[in-house]
Design an enzyme around this catalytic site. Structure first.
Site, PDB file in Angstrom:
ATOM      1  N   TRP A  92     -10.232  -8.956   2.750  1.00  0.00           N
ATOM      2  CA  TRP A  92     -10.988  -9.343   1.558  1.00  0.00           C
ATOM      3  C   TRP A  92     -11.020 -10.863   1.367  1.00  0.00           C
ATOM      4  O   TRP A  92     -11.952 -11.405   0.800  1.00  0.00           O
ATOM      5  CB  TRP A  92     -10.380  -8.694   0.319  1.00  0.00           C
ATOM      6  CG  TRP A  92     -10.562  -7.212   0.204  1.00  0.00           C
ATOM      7  CD1 TRP A  92     -11.574  -6.573  -0.470  1.00  0.00           C
ATOM      8  CD2 TRP A  92      -9.728  -6.177   0.733  1.00  0.00           C
ATOM      9  NE1 TRP A  92     -11.407  -5.203  -0.373  1.00  0.00           N
ATOM     10  CE2 TRP A  92     -10.292  -4.936   0.349  1.00  0.00           C
ATOM     11  CE3 TRP A  92      -8.545  -6.154   1.499  1.00  0.00           C
ATOM     12  CZ2 TRP A  92      -9.724  -3.693   0.692  1.00  0.00           C
ATOM     13  CZ3 TRP A  92      -7.991  -4.932   1.851  1.00  0.00           C
ATOM     14  CH2 TRP A  92      -8.569  -3.724   1.452  1.00  0.00           C
ATOM     15  N   HIS A 121       0.463   4.169  -2.732  1.00  0.00           N
ATOM     16  CA  HIS A 121       0.122   5.560  -2.394  1.00  0.00           C
ATOM     17  C   HIS A 121       1.267   6.535  -2.677  1.00  0.00           C
ATOM     18  O   HIS A 121       1.028   7.719  -2.892  1.00  0.00           O
ATOM     19  CB  HIS A 121      -0.332   5.661  -0.932  1.00  0.00           C
ATOM     20  CG  HIS A 121      -1.769   5.291  -0.729  1.00  0.00           C
ATOM     21  ND1 HIS A 121      -2.523   5.735   0.321  1.00  0.00           N
ATOM     22  CD2 HIS A 121      -2.591   4.514  -1.475  1.00  0.00           C
ATOM     23  CE1 HIS A 121      -3.758   5.238   0.233  1.00  0.00           C
ATOM     24  NE2 HIS A 121      -3.818   4.483  -0.849  1.00  0.00           N
ATOM     25  N   ARG A 145       0.825  -1.207   0.000  1.00  0.00           N
ATOM     26  CA  ARG A 145       0.000   0.000   0.000  1.00  0.00           C
ATOM     27  C   ARG A 145       0.865   1.266   0.000  1.00  0.00           C
ATOM     28  O   ARG A 145       0.529   2.271  -0.641  1.00  0.00           O
ATOM     29  CB  ARG A 145      -0.951  -0.017   1.207  1.00  0.00           C
ATOM     30  CG  ARG A 145      -2.023   1.052   1.108  1.00  0.00           C
ATOM     31  CD  ARG A 145      -3.177   0.850   2.075  1.00  0.00           C
ATOM     32  NE  ARG A 145      -4.327   1.625   1.630  1.00  0.00           N
ATOM     33  CZ  ARG A 145      -4.904   2.593   2.344  1.00  0.00           C
ATOM     34  NH1 ARG A 145      -4.455   2.890   3.545  1.00  0.00           N
ATOM     35  NH2 ARG A 145      -5.924   3.265   1.856  1.00  0.00           N
TER      36      ARG A 145
HETATM   37 ZN1  ZEM Z   1      -6.322  -0.320  -1.538  1.00  0.00          ZN
HETATM   38  N1  ZEM Z   1      -7.296   0.112   0.194  1.00  0.00           N
HETATM   39  N2  ZEM Z   1      -7.605   0.857  -2.576  1.00  0.00           N
HETATM   40  N3  ZEM Z   1      -5.262  -0.644  -3.242  1.00  0.00           N
HETATM   41  N4  ZEM Z   1      -5.004  -1.426  -0.496  1.00  0.00           N
HETATM   42  C1  ZEM Z   1      -7.000  -0.394   1.431  1.00  0.00           C
HETATM   43  C2  ZEM Z   1      -6.011  -1.326   1.743  1.00  0.00           C
HETATM   44  C3  ZEM Z   1      -5.106  -1.803   0.832  1.00  0.00           C
HETATM   45  C4  ZEM Z   1      -8.707   1.524  -2.073  1.00  0.00           C
HETATM   46  C5  ZEM Z   1      -9.004   1.717  -0.702  1.00  0.00           C
HETATM   47  O1  ZEM Z   1      -9.903   2.660  -0.360  1.00  0.00           O
HETATM   48  C6  ZEM Z   1      -8.371   0.960   0.327  1.00  0.00           C
HETATM   49  C7  ZEM Z   1      -5.539  -0.153  -4.486  1.00  0.00           C
HETATM   50  C8  ZEM Z   1      -6.695   0.503  -4.846  1.00  0.00           C
HETATM   51  C9  ZEM Z   1      -7.642   0.963  -3.938  1.00  0.00           C
HETATM   52  C10 ZEM Z   1      -3.927  -2.104  -1.016  1.00  0.00           C
HETATM   53  C11 ZEM Z   1      -3.425  -1.991  -2.307  1.00  0.00           C
HETATM   54  C12 ZEM Z   1      -4.045  -1.286  -3.325  1.00  0.00           C
HETATM   55  C13 ZEM Z   1      -7.891   0.139   2.392  1.00  0.00           C
HETATM   56  C14 ZEM Z   1      -7.847  -0.146   3.879  1.00  0.00           C
HETATM   57  C15 ZEM Z   1      -8.758   0.977   1.707  1.00  0.00           C
HETATM   58  C16 ZEM Z   1      -9.903   1.746   2.344  1.00  0.00           C
HETATM   59  C17 ZEM Z   1      -6.871   0.811   4.568  1.00  0.00           C
HETATM   60  C18 ZEM Z   1      -6.798   0.554   6.050  1.00  0.00           C
HETATM   61  O2  ZEM Z   1      -7.818   0.733   6.727  1.00  0.00           O
HETATM   62  O3  ZEM Z   1      -5.713   0.166   6.522  1.00  0.00           O
HETATM   63  C19 ZEM Z   1      -9.486   2.057  -3.184  1.00  0.00           C
HETATM   64  C20 ZEM Z   1     -10.761   2.845  -3.081  1.00  0.00           C
HETATM   65  C21 ZEM Z   1      -8.821   1.693  -4.331  1.00  0.00           C
HETATM   66  C22 ZEM Z   1      -9.173   1.942  -5.747  1.00  0.00           C
HETATM   67  C23 ZEM Z   1     -10.347   1.772  -6.248  1.00  0.00           C
HETATM   68  C24 ZEM Z   1      -4.463  -0.462  -5.393  1.00  0.00           C
HETATM   69  C25 ZEM Z   1      -4.413  -0.022  -6.860  1.00  0.00           C
HETATM   70  C26 ZEM Z   1      -3.524  -1.156  -4.664  1.00  0.00           C
HETATM   71  C27 ZEM Z   1      -2.212  -1.713  -5.091  1.00  0.00           C
HETATM   72  C28 ZEM Z   1      -1.944  -2.068  -6.345  1.00  0.00           C
HETATM   73  C29 ZEM Z   1      -3.361  -2.960  -0.004  1.00  0.00           C
HETATM   74  C30 ZEM Z   1      -2.203  -3.928  -0.191  1.00  0.00           C
HETATM   75  C31 ZEM Z   1      -4.109  -2.772   1.156  1.00  0.00           C
HETATM   76  C32 ZEM Z   1      -3.929  -3.459   2.513  1.00  0.00           C
HETATM   77  C33 ZEM Z   1      -3.087  -2.599   3.429  1.00  0.00           C
HETATM   78  C34 ZEM Z   1      -2.882  -3.189   4.795  1.00  0.00           C
HETATM   79  O4  ZEM Z   1      -2.426  -2.436   5.660  1.00  0.00           O
HETATM   80  O5  ZEM Z   1      -3.141  -4.377   5.020  1.00  0.00           O
END
Ligand code: ZEM
Length: 286
Positions: free
Chosen positions: A178, A38, A34
């Site tokens: 998920w 970001h 993440r």
């Molecule tokens: Zn995420 N993501 N993401 N994402 N994401 C979260 C967690 C993780 C969205 C989003 O709002 C959120 C992509 C696209 C999008 C990862 C990778 C990638 C979380 C939870 C949210 C809310 C955060 C938390 O509470 O800690 C939205 C709206 C997206 C687009 C539509 C893309 C592109 C990614 C990588 C290629 C990953 C790995 C996580 C898990 C993080 C963790 O701490 O476990």
């Protein structure tokens, strides 16, 4: 210490810090992925602003963006690597962290090149609000990802990263993982999305998400509204179906699109040398 440019030494040290028994599901991997996303995902093609150059999350303007809540954990995990390999820039370290984590969690090998700068160019700073909001729908996702130059199939593919990690109530307000094996890179996110009976749920904090109770895992799994939008949108859905049934294709496409993500805003000459990084002020000599 290592020789400047010895990225394989850095890769090794990132790989060996992933095992974190006391943290989340026992791995720093998902949050590192993440962080890489970001770091890069603030890019805007039209104005050539944002992206991983500058490692802006070190500063309050970007690091304190509510969208980046929790990513300090990822940066802290990587700090010993930076202390040992002082020559690497944060911009390189944070993107490489995600690449190494994906591979170590069973995902594809992803092409990555170094040379990003930590020099902050004030004219390139991204405003807040460039990252996606999980509470929204298909139009919003398109607006966010088209700005970076991604297509509909690429959006679906990148979203497959949600097979990793979890949502934290104290970070985003959403809650849960998920899939029930969230430290293993796979296409399970797409398979569950298609085959389970997802029900809307409003959490105690008022946040709306979708859930399915997995009886085998005795755990409630989740999807964001933006995840479910991939299923209901006629242009996104065929790609969900393809990736759900063809894991090899998902891995191959993901490797391409994630390497494109971490290159946003990085310009290189034919030899691969970055041409828009001020390495005297930000890189090896900082
Ligand atoms: Zn995420 N993501 N993401 N994402 N994401 C979260 C967690 C993780 C969205 C989003 O709002 C959120 C992509 C696209 C999008 C990862 C990778 C990638 C979380 C939870 C949210 C809310 C955060 C938390 O509470 O800690 C939205 C709206 C997206 C687009 C539509 C893309 C592109 C990614 C990588 C290629 C990953 C790995 C996580 C898990 C993080 C963790 O701490 O476990």
């Amino acid at each position: 210490m290592s020789t400047p440019g010895d990225y394989s030494a850095v890769r090794k040290d990132i790989a060996s810090l992933l095992h974190q028994p006391g943290y989340d599901d026992g791995s720093a991997g998902p949050v590192l992925v993440r962080l890489a996303w970001h770091s890069s995902g603030t890019y805007d093609y039209e104005t050539d602003t944002g992206g991983s150059n500058g490692a802006g999350m070190r500063y309050e303007a970007e690091g304190g963006d509510p969208a980046n809540a929790g990513l300090q954990h990822a940066r802290v995990f990587l700090e010993p690597v930076k202390a040992k390999h002082t020559w690497i820039t944060y911009a390189d370290l944070w993107t490489l962290g995600g690449i190494v984590a994906i591979q170590e969690m069973g995902g594809p090998e992803i092409e990555w090149k170094g040379g990003r700068t930590d020099y902050v160019d004030d004219s390139k700073l991204p405003p807040r609000g460039r990252l996606p909001d999980g509470a929204q729908g298909a139009d919003h996702i398109r607006f966010i990802f088209y700005r970076m130059g991604f297509s509909d199939p690429m959006i679906v593919c990148l979203s497959g990263a949600h097979t990793l990690g979890r949502c934290h109530s104290d970070r985003s307000g959403f809650h849960g993982a998920w899939v029930n094996n969230p430290t293993r890179f796979s296409n399970t996110y797409f398979r569950l999305m298609l085959t389970r009976n997802w029900k809307e749920k409003v959490l105690d904090n008022g946040v709306r998400q979708f859930v399915y109770y997995d009886e085998d895992a005795e755990e409630e799994l989740m999807m964001l509204p933006t995840d479910m939008a991939l299923l209901s949108d006629p242009s996104f859905r065929p790609w969900v179906e393809l990736y759900a049934k063809d894991k090899e294709r998902f891995f191959a496409d993901f490797a391409k699109v994630f390497s494109k993500l971490v290159e946003l805003g990085i310009e290189r000459d034919e030899a691969g040398k970055v041409t828009n990084a001020d390495n005297f002020r930000g890189g090896y000599h900082s």
